[in-house]
Write a protein that holds these residues in place. Structure first.
Motif, PDB file in Angstrom:
ATOM      1  N   ARG A 260       0.978  -1.145   0.119  1.00  0.00           N
ATOM      2  CA  ARG A 260      -0.027  -0.039   0.164  1.00  0.00           C
ATOM      3  C   ARG A 260       0.853   1.207   0.168  1.00  0.00           C
ATOM      4  O   ARG A 260       1.086   1.877   1.021  1.00  0.00           O
ATOM      5  N   PRO A 261       1.627   1.509  -1.265  1.00  0.00           N
ATOM      6  CA  PRO A 261       2.286   2.794  -1.233  1.00  0.00           C
ATOM      7  C   PRO A 261       1.826   4.214  -1.169  1.00  0.00           C
ATOM      8  O   PRO A 261       0.642   3.986  -1.883  1.00  0.00           O
ATOM      9  N   LYS A 262       1.828   4.868  -0.315  1.00  0.00           N
ATOM     10  CA  LYS A 262       1.265   6.249  -0.203  1.00  0.00           C
ATOM     11  C   LYS A 262       2.306   7.154   0.114  1.00  0.00           C
ATOM     12  O   LYS A 262       3.077   6.945   0.717  1.00  0.00           O
ATOM     13  N   ASP A 263       2.153   8.516  -0.282  1.00  0.00           N
ATOM     14  CA  ASP A 263       2.825   9.585  -0.311  1.00  0.00           C
ATOM     15  C   ASP A 263       4.396   9.062  -0.440  1.00  0.00           C
ATOM     16  O   ASP A 263       5.154   9.171   0.530  1.00  0.00           O
ATOM     17  N   ARG A 264       4.601   9.281  -1.511  1.00  0.00           N
ATOM     18  CA  ARG A 264       5.976   8.946  -2.124  1.00  0.00           C
ATOM     19  C   ARG A 264       7.146   9.768  -1.347  1.00  0.00           C
ATOM     20  O   ARG A 264       8.152   9.355  -0.892  1.00  0.00           O
ATOM     21  N   ASP A 265       7.033  11.108  -1.392  1.00  0.00           N
ATOM     22  CA  ASP A 265       7.863  11.806  -0.570  1.00  0.00           C
ATOM     23  C   ASP A 265       8.095  11.607   1.036  1.00  0.00           C
ATOM     24  O   ASP A 265       9.258  11.579   1.506  1.00  0.00           O
ATOM     25  N   GLY A 266       6.929  11.478   1.732  1.00  0.00           N
ATOM     26  CA  GLY A 266       7.146  10.964   2.954  1.00  0.00           C
ATOM     27  C   GLY A 266       7.689   9.592   3.211  1.00  0.00           C
ATOM     28  O   GLY A 266       8.477   9.753   4.220  1.00  0.00           O
ATOM     29  N   THR A 267       7.293   8.770   2.401  1.00  0.00           N
ATOM     30  CA  THR A 267       7.857   7.483   2.363  1.00  0.00           C
ATOM     31  C   THR A 267       9.357   7.407   2.297  1.00  0.00           C
ATOM     32  O   THR A 267      10.263   6.935   3.042  1.00  0.00           O
ATOM     33  N   GLU A 268      10.007   8.134   1.210  1.00  0.00           N
ATOM     34  CA  GLU A 268      11.145   8.192   0.845  1.00  0.00           C
ATOM     35  C   GLU A 268      11.969   8.778   2.141  1.00  0.00           C
ATOM     36  O   GLU A 268      13.280   8.369   2.320  1.00  0.00           O
ATOM     37  N   GLN A 269      11.526   9.915   2.727  1.00  0.00           N
ATOM     38  CA  GLN A 269      11.978  10.661   3.839  1.00  0.00           C
ATOM     39  C   GLN A 269      12.086   9.503   5.042  1.00  0.00           C
ATOM     40  O   GLN A 269      13.145   9.607   5.562  1.00  0.00           O
ATOM     41  N   ALA A 270      11.153   8.982   5.142  1.00  0.00           N
ATOM     42  CA  ALA A 270      11.058   7.819   6.195  1.00  0.00           C
ATOM     43  C   ALA A 270      12.145   6.666   5.987  1.00  0.00           C
ATOM     44  O   ALA A 270      12.872   6.151   6.979  1.00  0.00           O
ATOM     45  N   PHE A 271      12.292   6.134   4.957  1.00  0.00           N
ATOM     46  CA  PHE A 271      13.283   5.359   4.526  1.00  0.00           C
ATOM     47  C   PHE A 271      14.644   5.974   4.438  1.00  0.00           C
ATOM     48  O   PHE A 271      15.360   5.237   5.209  1.00  0.00           O
ATOM     49  N   ALA A 272      14.892   7.239   4.107  1.00  0.00           N
ATOM     50  CA  ALA A 272      16.281   7.628   4.387  1.00  0.00           C
ATOM     51  C   ALA A 272      16.548   7.656   5.764  1.00  0.00           C
ATOM     52  O   ALA A 272      17.689   7.385   6.119  1.00  0.00           O
ATOM     53  N   LYS A 273      15.459   8.135   6.561  1.00  0.00           N
ATOM     54  CA  LYS A 273      16.118   8.010   8.114  1.00  0.00           C
ATOM     55  C   LYS A 273      16.063   6.865   8.741  1.00  0.00           C
ATOM     56  O   LYS A 273      17.245   6.481   9.496  1.00  0.00           O
ATOM     57  N   ALA A 274      15.428   5.606   8.488  1.00  0.00           N
ATOM     58  CA  ALA A 274      15.630   4.276   8.576  1.00  0.00           C
ATOM     59  C   ALA A 274      16.988   3.811   8.165  1.00  0.00           C
ATOM     60  O   ALA A 274      17.747   3.393   9.265  1.00  0.00           O
ATOM     61  N   VAL A 275      17.306   4.017   7.031  1.00  0.00           N
ATOM     62  CA  VAL A 275      18.823   3.815   6.579  1.00  0.00           C
ATOM     63  C   VAL A 275      19.591   4.450   7.556  1.00  0.00           C
ATOM     64  O   VAL A 275      20.678   4.022   7.818  1.00  0.00           O
ATOM     65  N   ALA A 276      19.503   5.948   7.726  1.00  0.00           N
ATOM     66  CA  ALA A 276      20.683   6.761   8.417  1.00  0.00           C
ATOM     67  C   ALA A 276      20.602   6.264   9.860  1.00  0.00           C
ATOM     68  O   ALA A 276      21.741   6.350  10.403  1.00  0.00           O
ATOM     69  N   ASP A 277      19.850   5.590  10.366  1.00  0.00           N
ATOM     70  CA  ASP A 277      19.748   5.065  11.683  1.00  0.00           C
ATOM     71  C   ASP A 277      20.290   3.644  11.811  1.00  0.00           C
ATOM     72  O   ASP A 277      20.493   3.011  12.833  1.00  0.00           O
ATOM     73  N   GLY A 278      20.821   3.181  10.548  1.00  0.00           N
ATOM     74  CA  GLY A 278      21.631   1.777  10.632  1.00  0.00           C
ATOM     75  C   GLY A 278      20.691   0.616  10.110  1.00  0.00           C
ATOM     76  O   GLY A 278      21.284  -0.423  10.025  1.00  0.00           O
ATOM     77  N   ALA A 279      19.683   0.878   9.641  1.00  0.00           N
ATOM     78  CA  ALA A 279      18.816  -0.253   9.098  1.00  0.00           C
ATOM     79  C   ALA A 279      19.201  -0.845   7.657  1.00  0.00           C
ATOM     80  O   ALA A 279      19.911  -0.043   6.865  1.00  0.00           O
TER      81      ALA A 279
END
Length: 286
Positions: free
Chosen positions: A167-186
């Motif tokens: 259920r992909p929604k809000d591409r910009d918000g999802t991309e931001q959350a993905f980048a934050k997760a990767v930045a935190d070591g995921a």
């Protein structure tokens, strides 16, 4: 703002209403010679009511046409923004919107009548002091906070996640959350695997029962599908987080690196893992 540049752009065919609107916006920020345009793509997208990706693609097209050029970057409150110049000679060479009006016709038959330099009061010239001020002064337009500032800074694994999530929604918000997760070591691979497992688990369920992609990432829900006994992607190791930020900064991955806290960036600099210039290049103000 330059009325000269705006009028020039207004009277030329750019080939697309979208590109014309963006070029007009840039002209409104330019000096009379076309220089000094450093408004951000996020600002353009907001003010022109366009998608940010649309603005990015259109600016790339304008650059390929030779109508604009990148001339450098400028510091702002959130890192840096790209400065552009409008190439006036290339814009002048475009087809006019009204070829008939562009032809100068002499209907009076009169000769040249040069302007006479006569002052009605017979007073001498009284020039005003010229202020050394740029019409587009720094800090009048600042770069908004945006982790996914350009397509080249998007993590290459994000498109795989976007396609895998049910259920992909809000591409910009999802991309931001993905980048934050990767930045935190995921681990991006672990996130994608979790998305696929979540899709398989909810196969046949209506979309109303599924989380939006951005909320799923913010909840770190991919960890619910991690293999038993695996710590991959949990982001709990301080050393793993430091190493991840060091790689992102060194490799110029701005979408990840700009999440790096200033104290941690200074620690990496002290350890010779990165340089101050590398930090500033990805938007980490040190």
């Amino acid at each position: 703002m330059s009325n000269i540049v705006s009028a020039l752009v207004q009277k030329r065919k750019v080939g697309s209403p979208t590109r014309k609107g963006i070029l007009m916006f840039m002209a409104s920020c330019a000096s009379d010679d076309g220089s000094g345009v450093w408004t951000s793509k996020a600002t353009m997208a907001r003010d022109l009511e366009m998608g940010k990706r649309t603005v990015q693609v259109s600016i790339d097209d304008l650059a390929k046409q030779g109508l604009i050029s990148e001339v450098g970057t400028r510091r702002c409150a959130h890192g840096f923004t790209i400065e552009y110049r409008l190439n006036l000679h290339a814009i002048k060479a475009l087809e006019p919107t009204n070829p008939e009006r562009s032809k100068v016709a002499d209907t009076t038959g009169a000769g040249d009548a040069p302007v006479q330099d006569v002052h009605s009061t017979h007073a001498g010239h009284a020039p005003q002091d010229v202020q050394d001020m740029h019409p587009n002064r720094p800090l009048t337009i600042q770069e908004p906070v945006c982790t996914a500032d350009a397509a080249q800074h998007t993590h290459p694994a994000f498109d795989k996640l976007w396609k895998a999530y049910p259920r992909p929604k809000d591409r910009d918000g999802t991309e931001q959350a993905f980048a934050k997760a990767v930045a935190d070591g995921a681990d991006p691979a672990a996130i994608i695997a979790g998305a696929k497992a979540y899709a398989a688990e909810n196969k046949g369920n209506g979309s109303m029962y599924l989380k939006h992609s951005a909320n799923w990432l913010k909840a770190r829900a991919w960890l619910d599908h991690a293999p038993a006994g695996s710590s991959q992607g949990n982001g709990t190791s301080a050393d793993a987080i430091k190493a991840n930020y060091a790689r992102a900064i060194a490799n110029g991955h701005a979408s990840v690196a700009r999440h790096c806290p200033i104290p941690l960036a200074l620690e990496l600099i002290a350890a010779n893992a990165v340089t101050p210039d590398q930090c500033r290049a990805v938007g980490v103000s040190v």
